[in-house]
Design an enzyme around this catalytic site. Structure first.
Site, mmCIF file in Angstrom:
data_model
loop_
_atom_site.group_PDB
_atom_site.id
_atom_site.type_symbol
_atom_site.label_atom_id
_atom_site.label_comp_id
_atom_site.label_asym_id
_atom_site.label_seq_id
_atom_site.Cartn_x
_atom_site.Cartn_y
_atom_site.Cartn_z
ATOM 1 N N GLN A 138 14.387 -30.342 -11.743
ATOM 2 C CA GLN A 138 15.775 -30.140 -12.157
ATOM 3 C C GLN A 138 16.678 -31.351 -11.964
ATOM 4 O O GLN A 138 17.855 -31.308 -12.339
ATOM 5 C CB GLN A 138 16.410 -28.923 -11.462
ATOM 6 N N ASP A 139 16.186 -32.425 -11.383
ATOM 7 C CA ASP A 139 17.007 -33.634 -11.279
ATOM 8 C C ASP A 139 16.108 -34.865 -11.347
ATOM 9 O O ASP A 139 16.256 -35.796 -10.569
ATOM 10 C CB ASP A 139 17.828 -33.628 -9.990
ATOM 11 N N LEU A 140 15.194 -34.845 -12.305
ATOM 12 C CA LEU A 140 14.265 -35.958 -12.475
ATOM 13 C C LEU A 140 14.997 -37.157 -13.070
ATOM 14 O O LEU A 140 15.625 -37.047 -14.124
ATOM 15 C CB LEU A 140 13.111 -35.537 -13.391
ATOM 16 N N ASN A 144 15.418 -40.971 -8.328
ATOM 17 C CA ASN A 144 14.685 -40.004 -7.498
ATOM 18 C C ASN A 144 13.187 -40.289 -7.498
ATOM 19 O O ASN A 144 12.377 -39.402 -7.217
ATOM 20 C CB ASN A 144 14.939 -38.575 -7.994
#
Length: 283
Positions: A138-140, A144
């Site tokens: 959900q936050d690729l 990250n």
């Protein structure tokens, strides 16, 4: 642990000695510590008030963290433990030396094609491991992803805390928790995320690795979101056109037209690479 930041966001964990602050975001502080066993350990201390969370939600977060820790996959930064201390939710993780992929690309430029494709495959395989146990990232994004000193990659932040941010009131249910440069069209209109949402972000990363910048850029958030929703999928340069079907399969505007799984992405990548290699051997 004594530090000005910890005065604002206290955390009393016996056996951990504060070294420095690695990062501070809107919802958490990331601390580097030394554990009493002599090993460096990263602690992610969330800023929201954990007292508003149900025991069931906290237990689910802890179980998911431990499930990821048991995977011991080289493409994932491994969680070690999770819990509540000083009224705050925290997660401890292995310390991975290196720089973010975002910083690496900013300082070293576009990698050679073979390196770009290897990294892309590593990211995809690690994402498939997360999806394989029923989780979404959900936050690729490149910030990250850690580039280790040996040039291998490891994914950070696995989207475990999204439900907690909503439950604690830190994030509204209708807010989008991700980075606008990597957001999928369906998330813009409020649809629930699934594996294909992560695959769209993977497509943005593929374009960055191959071309050196993001597929959609703008000075305003509204224009950026409009491009994700409506702009054509960018064309790769002629020398990279063999990889256009892979990019198209990841950046398709509608999830049903997108590649459907990380395994499917790896298979297509291998098929394309095999065709490229076959063509090279004939020439």
């Amino acid at each position: 642990m004594k530090h000005p930041l910890l005065a604002q966001y206290p955390l009393a964990l016996p056996g951990y000695q504060y070294v420095n602050t690695l990062h501070e975001s809107d919802n958490a502080v990331i601390l580097l510590t030394h554990h009493s066993n002599g090993l460096p350990v990263v602690i992610k201390r969330f800023k929201f008030d954990a007292s508003h969370l149900s025991h069931e939600l906290v237990d689910e977060f802890i179980l998911e963290s431990k499930a990821l820790g048991l995977l011991a996959h080289p493409g994932l930064v491994r969680p070690l433990d999770a819990g509540i201390a000083s009224g705050a939710l925290y997660m401890t993780m292995e310390y991975v030396q290196g720089v973010t992929l975002r910083r690496h690309l900013a300082t070293s430029g576009t990698p050679p094609l073979a390196q770009a494709l290897q990294w892309f495959e590593e990211i995809t395989l690690a994402l498939g491991v997360i999806h394989g146990i029923g989780l979404l990232h959900q936050d690729l994004k490149t910030s990250n992803i850690i580039v280790r000193n040996d040039q291998s990659l490891a994914l950070l932040d696995f989207g475990l805390e999204t439900r907690l941010l909503v439950a604690s009131g830190f994030l509204r249910e209708d807010e989008i928790y991700c980075t606008p440069y990597y957001i999928s069209p369906e998330r813009i209109i409020g649809d629930s995320p699934d594996e294909r949402t992560d695959l769209y972000a993977l497509g943005v990363i593929l374009y960055e690795l191959l071309v050196g910048h993001k597929p959609y850029e703008s000075n305003t958030l509204a224009e950026l979101l409009k491009k994700h929703a409506l702009a054509p999928i960018p064309r790769l340069p002629d020398n990279l056109s063999t990889y256009q079907p892979l990019l198209n399969g990841l950046l398709a505007k509608f999830p049903e037209n997108r590649l459907q799984s990380a395994d499917g992405v790896v298979r297509l990548l291998q098929d394309v690479s095999q065709r490229v290699n076959s063509g090279s051997s004939r020439s």
